[in-house]
Design a protein around this motif. Structure first.
Motif, PDB file in Angstrom:
ATOM      1  N   LEU A 156     101.428  38.195  39.129  1.00  0.00           N
ATOM      2  CA  LEU A 156     100.071  38.618  39.029  1.00  0.00           C
ATOM      3  C   LEU A 156      99.895  39.769  39.824  1.00  0.00           C
ATOM      4  CD1 LEU A 156      98.701  35.103  40.671  1.00  0.00           C
ATOM      5  CD2 LEU A 156      98.815  35.943  38.084  1.00  0.00           C
ATOM      6  N   GLY A 157     101.190  40.350  39.951  1.00  0.00           N
ATOM      7  CA  GLY A 157     101.218  41.600  41.063  1.00  0.00           C
ATOM      8  C   GLY A 157     100.675  41.639  42.494  1.00  0.00           C
ATOM      9  N   TRP A 158     100.868  40.129  42.992  1.00  0.00           N
ATOM     10  CA  TRP A 158     100.253  39.708  44.062  1.00  0.00           C
ATOM     11  C   TRP A 158     101.375  39.519  45.185  1.00  0.00           C
ATOM     12  CZ3 TRP A 158      95.598  35.792  43.780  1.00  0.00           C
ATOM     13  CH2 TRP A 158      94.487  36.554  42.982  1.00  0.00           C
ATOM     14  N   ARG A 159     102.724  39.787  45.006  1.00  0.00           N
ATOM     15  CA  ARG A 159     103.569  39.721  46.146  1.00  0.00           C
ATOM     16  C   ARG A 159     103.704  40.431  47.309  1.00  0.00           C
ATOM     17  NH1 ARG A 159     108.830  37.588  45.148  1.00  0.00           N
ATOM     18  NH2 ARG A 159     108.361  36.564  43.115  1.00  0.00           N
ATOM     19  N   ASP A 160     102.852  41.716  47.245  1.00  0.00           N
ATOM     20  CA  ASP A 160     102.721  42.475  48.234  1.00  0.00           C
ATOM     21  C   ASP A 160     101.681  41.909  49.144  1.00  0.00           C
ATOM     22  OD1 ASP A 160      99.659  44.474  47.563  1.00  0.00           O
ATOM     23  OD2 ASP A 160     100.175  42.444  46.903  1.00  0.00           O
ATOM     24  N   TRP A 161     100.927  40.838  48.940  1.00  0.00           N
ATOM     25  CA  TRP A 161      99.893  40.304  49.958  1.00  0.00           C
ATOM     26  C   TRP A 161     100.272  38.832  50.067  1.00  0.00           C
ATOM     27  CZ3 TRP A 161      95.681  36.842  49.261  1.00  0.00           C
ATOM     28  CH2 TRP A 161      95.288  36.515  48.094  1.00  0.00           C
ATOM     29  N   ILE A 162     100.725  38.090  49.124  1.00  0.00           N
ATOM     30  CA  ILE A 162     101.303  36.916  49.563  1.00  0.00           C
ATOM     31  C   ILE A 162     102.662  36.745  49.921  1.00  0.00           C
ATOM     32  CG2 ILE A 162     101.544  34.449  48.355  1.00  0.00           C
ATOM     33  CD1 ILE A 162      99.173  34.786  46.490  1.00  0.00           C
ATOM     34  N   LEU A 163     102.907  36.401  51.065  1.00  0.00           N
ATOM     35  CA  LEU A 163     104.277  36.509  51.622  1.00  0.00           C
ATOM     36  C   LEU A 163     105.180  35.304  51.130  1.00  0.00           C
ATOM     37  CD1 LEU A 163     103.223  37.761  55.016  1.00  0.00           C
ATOM     38  CD2 LEU A 163     103.985  39.215  52.886  1.00  0.00           C
ATOM     39  N   GLN A 164     104.456  34.001  51.341  1.00  0.00           N
ATOM     40  CA  GLN A 164     105.322  32.886  50.817  1.00  0.00           C
ATOM     41  C   GLN A 164     103.878  31.820  50.520  1.00  0.00           C
ATOM     42  OE1 GLN A 164     108.468  31.495  50.790  1.00  0.00           O
ATOM     43  NE2 GLN A 164     109.148  33.743  51.219  1.00  0.00           N
ATOM     44  N   PRO A 165     104.537  31.261  49.309  1.00  0.00           N
ATOM     45  CA  PRO A 165     105.775  31.062  48.700  1.00  0.00           C
ATOM     46  C   PRO A 165     105.744  32.140  47.656  1.00  0.00           C
ATOM     47  CG  PRO A 165     104.187  29.357  47.697  1.00  0.00           C
ATOM     48  CD  PRO A 165     103.465  30.122  48.987  1.00  0.00           C
ATOM     49  N   GLU A 166     106.926  32.239  46.595  1.00  0.00           N
ATOM     50  CA  GLU A 166     106.793  33.219  45.731  1.00  0.00           C
ATOM     51  C   GLU A 166     106.180  32.790  44.483  1.00  0.00           C
ATOM     52  OE1 GLU A 166     111.541  34.686  46.879  1.00  0.00           O
ATOM     53  OE2 GLU A 166     111.152  33.582  44.869  1.00  0.00           O
ATOM     54  N   GLY A 167     105.754  31.570  44.337  1.00  0.00           N
ATOM     55  CA  GLY A 167     104.702  31.087  43.147  1.00  0.00           C
ATOM     56  C   GLY A 167     104.448  29.767  43.451  1.00  0.00           C
ATOM     57  N   TYR A 168     103.792  29.294  42.425  1.00  0.00           N
ATOM     58  CA  TYR A 168     103.301  27.451  42.680  1.00  0.00           C
ATOM     59  C   TYR A 168     103.055  27.213  41.458  1.00  0.00           C
ATOM     60  CZ  TYR A 168      98.334  28.273  41.636  1.00  0.00           C
ATOM     61  OH  TYR A 168      97.051  28.406  40.819  1.00  0.00           O
ATOM     62  N   GLN A 169     103.068  25.691  41.478  1.00  0.00           N
ATOM     63  CA  GLN A 169     102.787  24.909  40.065  1.00  0.00           C
ATOM     64  C   GLN A 169     101.371  25.013  39.751  1.00  0.00           C
ATOM     65  OE1 GLN A 169     106.407  24.536  38.734  1.00  0.00           O
ATOM     66  NE2 GLN A 169     104.791  23.338  37.787  1.00  0.00           N
ATOM     67  N   LEU A 170     100.984  25.601  38.805  1.00  0.00           N
ATOM     68  CA  LEU A 170      99.434  25.253  38.358  1.00  0.00           C
ATOM     69  C   LEU A 170      99.498  24.553  37.224  1.00  0.00           C
ATOM     70  CD1 LEU A 170      96.663  28.159  38.032  1.00  0.00           C
ATOM     71  CD2 LEU A 170      97.026  26.188  36.337  1.00  0.00           C
ATOM     72  N   ASN A 171      99.538  23.253  37.568  1.00  0.00           N
ATOM     73  CA  ASN A 171      99.489  22.071  36.716  1.00  0.00           C
ATOM     74  C   ASN A 171      97.970  21.709  36.033  1.00  0.00           C
ATOM     75  OD1 ASN A 171     102.193  21.872  37.179  1.00  0.00           O
ATOM     76  ND2 ASN A 171     101.841  20.344  38.725  1.00  0.00           N
ATOM     77  N   TYR A 172      97.682  21.347  35.101  1.00  0.00           N
ATOM     78  CA  TYR A 172      96.472  20.753  34.730  1.00  0.00           C
ATOM     79  C   TYR A 172      96.671  19.714  33.518  1.00  0.00           C
ATOM     80  CZ  TYR A 172      96.890  23.913  30.380  1.00  0.00           C
ATOM     81  OH  TYR A 172      97.195  24.145  29.164  1.00  0.00           O
ATOM     82  N   CYS A 173      95.731  18.932  33.524  1.00  0.00           N
ATOM     83  CA  CYS A 173      95.449  17.620  32.697  1.00  0.00           C
ATOM     84  C   CYS A 173      94.776  17.973  31.350  1.00  0.00           C
ATOM     85  CB  CYS A 173      94.941  16.436  33.255  1.00  0.00           C
ATOM     86  SG  CYS A 173      95.392  16.233  34.979  1.00  0.00           S
ATOM     87  N   SER A 174      95.453  17.786  30.264  1.00  0.00           N
ATOM     88  CA  SER A 174      94.960  17.549  28.988  1.00  0.00           C
ATOM     89  C   SER A 174      95.439  16.795  27.980  1.00  0.00           C
ATOM     90  CB  SER A 174      94.797  19.086  28.532  1.00  0.00           C
ATOM     91  OG  SER A 174      95.903  19.442  27.814  1.00  0.00           O
ATOM     92  N   GLY A 175      94.610  16.435  27.093  1.00  0.00           N
ATOM     93  CA  GLY A 175      95.203  15.204  26.194  1.00  0.00           C
ATOM     94  C   GLY A 175      94.035  14.311  25.782  1.00  0.00           C
ATOM     95  N   GLN A 176      94.144  13.366  24.486  1.00  0.00           N
ATOM     96  CA  GLN A 176      93.419  12.769  24.331  1.00  0.00           C
ATOM     97  C   GLN A 176      93.341  11.319  25.136  1.00  0.00           C
ATOM     98  OE1 GLN A 176      93.776  12.186  20.253  1.00  0.00           O
ATOM     99  NE2 GLN A 176      93.650  14.082  19.776  1.00  0.00           N
ATOM    100  N   CYS A 177      92.162  10.659  25.442  1.00  0.00           N
ATOM    101  CA  CYS A 177      92.225   9.404  26.079  1.00  0.00           C
ATOM    102  C   CYS A 177      91.342   8.362  25.223  1.00  0.00           C
ATOM    103  CB  CYS A 177      91.154   9.436  27.241  1.00  0.00           C
ATOM    104  SG  CYS A 177      92.052  10.403  28.546  1.00  0.00           S
ATOM    105  N   PRO A 178      92.231   7.687  24.165  1.00  0.00           N
ATOM    106  CA  PRO A 178      91.720   6.608  23.237  1.00  0.00           C
ATOM    107  C   PRO A 178      91.152   5.600  24.245  1.00  0.00           C
ATOM    108  CG  PRO A 178      94.179   6.778  23.205  1.00  0.00           C
ATOM    109  CD  PRO A 178      93.432   7.948  23.996  1.00  0.00           C
ATOM    110  N   PRO A 179      90.332   4.752  23.965  1.00  0.00           N
ATOM    111  CA  PRO A 179      89.693   3.719  24.655  1.00  0.00           C
ATOM    112  C   PRO A 179      90.689   2.769  25.174  1.00  0.00           C
ATOM    113  CG  PRO A 179      88.485   3.790  22.637  1.00  0.00           C
ATOM    114  CD  PRO A 179      89.703   4.761  22.483  1.00  0.00           C
ATOM    115  N   HIS A 180      91.710   2.503  24.539  1.00  0.00           N
ATOM    116  CA  HIS A 180      92.849   1.472  25.308  1.00  0.00           C
ATOM    117  C   HIS A 180      93.530   2.211  26.424  1.00  0.00           C
ATOM    118  CE1 HIS A 180      95.339   3.964  22.627  1.00  0.00           C
ATOM    119  NE2 HIS A 180      96.570   3.530  23.447  1.00  0.00           N
ATOM    120  N   LEU A 181      93.352   3.426  26.512  1.00  0.00           N
ATOM    121  CA  LEU A 181      93.909   3.980  27.789  1.00  0.00           C
ATOM    122  C   LEU A 181      93.022   4.114  28.757  1.00  0.00           C
ATOM    123  CD1 LEU A 181      96.306   6.923  26.640  1.00  0.00           C
ATOM    124  CD2 LEU A 181      96.971   4.680  27.510  1.00  0.00           C
ATOM    125  N   ALA A 182      91.658   4.035  28.484  1.00  0.00           N
ATOM    126  CA  ALA A 182      90.777   4.320  29.642  1.00  0.00           C
ATOM    127  C   ALA A 182      90.883   3.624  30.814  1.00  0.00           C
ATOM    128  CB  ALA A 182      89.226   3.802  29.015  1.00  0.00           C
TER     129      ALA A 182
END
Lengths: 217, 114
Positions: free
Chosen positions: B23-49
């Motif tokens: 991101l070119g942000w290492r100059d102002w974010i000292l720690q950590p060096e990066g992070y997990q940007l996880n997100y949820c996606s996928g189908q939810c059929p009725p039997h999984l509701a």
């Protein structure tokens, strides 16, 4: 209305890997800036000296910050002016940090080996608001008998925020045994330069209601 | 939470590691060096509701209200985060002050169908 719309996270056209990665990077920028309540990334014009930063970080107490509504801050004195042999004015730029509730403040100073005995120090806060310039308030008195780093507790009530975000602290100090001949030879008593730069260590609660707490009905 | 395989259409957590250097942000974010940007996606059929760990989901609270007032909700189940954790950041602000803070709910740990 949302109930009728398709579930946005339930599939849909899959993105090409590059497009997905580019989207993720943009999402990351938004998420970090929102999480820090920033509208844009800070432009660092005067980064603190690396050695001073490393030393200061090492001095922070390993106290974990409660999630979401507290911050620990290290603020290096941006201007150090010696007003006389035994007096210095330190200037700190703290806004907008200062809008939160300050509940812990310490001033870190490095006493030089030339200290001949006990150092008696008074810390004043100088007014910076219009109409209060030049006014001063005694914040704390300390006596130091050893050299090296000292963490001097300041009353958080005496550090209430000012719109300008600028905090001026004046240090008046003198050796208790005032044997001027000896002092003259020992030179300055407080180290204000290089990686022994004085800095403030603050703990600030943000004003938000506690994030993450679910209100139970 | 099932791990996401490219061909898995079902609700799952998609893991992404973001390096602040990219991101070119290492100059102002000292720690950590990066992070997990996880997100949820996928189908939810009725039997999984409603599976798994749905109790923790904000959407489950809304969904159960809808069910209580409406025997058959007209919408579909959605793939949502069910667990998150804060991210500790050490960064430089505009004045060059070093700030250490915990930003809540930054990392998605688990996903489920509402």
């Amino acid at each position: 209305q949302g109930i009728r719309s398709a579930c946005p996270s339930c599939g849909g056209p899959t993105l090409a890997p590059q497009a997905e990665h580019a989207l993720v990077l943009e999402l990351a920028k938004q998420q970090i800036l929102e999480g820090l309540h920033l509208t844009s990334r800070p432009r660092i014009t005067h980064p603190p000296p690396q050695a001073a930063l490393t030393r200061a970080l090492r001095r922070l107490q390993p106290v974990s910050v409660a999630p979401g509504n507290e911050e620990e801050v290290i603020s290096f004195a941006t201007i150090v002016a010696s007003t006389s042999t035994y007096s210095s004015m330190l200037t700190f730029h703290l806004s907008p940090l200062w809008s939160g509730h300050l509940y812990h403040a310490r001033l870190w100073l490095h006493v030089l080996p030339s200290l001949p005995g006990t150092l008696y120090l008074r810390i004043f806060r100088y007014g910076t608001r219009r109409g209060y310039q030049g006014s001063r308030t005694l914040l704390a008195k300390h006596q130091m008998t050893t050299t090296g780093w000292h963490a001097l507790t300041l009353p958080s009530s005496g550090l209430k925020g000012e719109e300008s975000g600028v905090l001026k602290l004046r240090l008046d100090y003198r050796p208790l045994e005032s044997n001027s001949t000896v002092i003259g030879q020992s030179g300055p008593l407080l180290d204000m330069t290089g990686h022994q730069h004085p800095f403030l260590e603050l703990k600030i609660g943000t004003n938000e209601p506690e994030a993450g707490r679910v209100r139970r009905r | 939470t099932p791990t996401c395989e490219p061909e898995t259409p079902l609700c799952c957590r998609r893991d992404h590691y973001v390096d602040f250097q990219e991101l070119g942000w290492r100059d102002w974010i000292l720690q950590p060096e990066g992070y997990q940007l996880n997100y949820c996606s996928g189908q939810c059929p009725p039997h999984l509701a409603g599976s798994p760990g749905i109790a923790a989901s904000f959407h489950s609270a809304v969904f159960s209200l809808l069910k209580a007032n409406n025997p058959w909700p007209v919408g579909s189940s959605c793939c949502v985060p069910t667990a998150r954790r804060p991210l500790s950041l050490l960064y430089l602000d505009h004045n060059g002050n070093v700030v250490k803070t915990d930003v809540p709910d930054m990392v998605v740990e688990a996903c489920g169908c509402s």
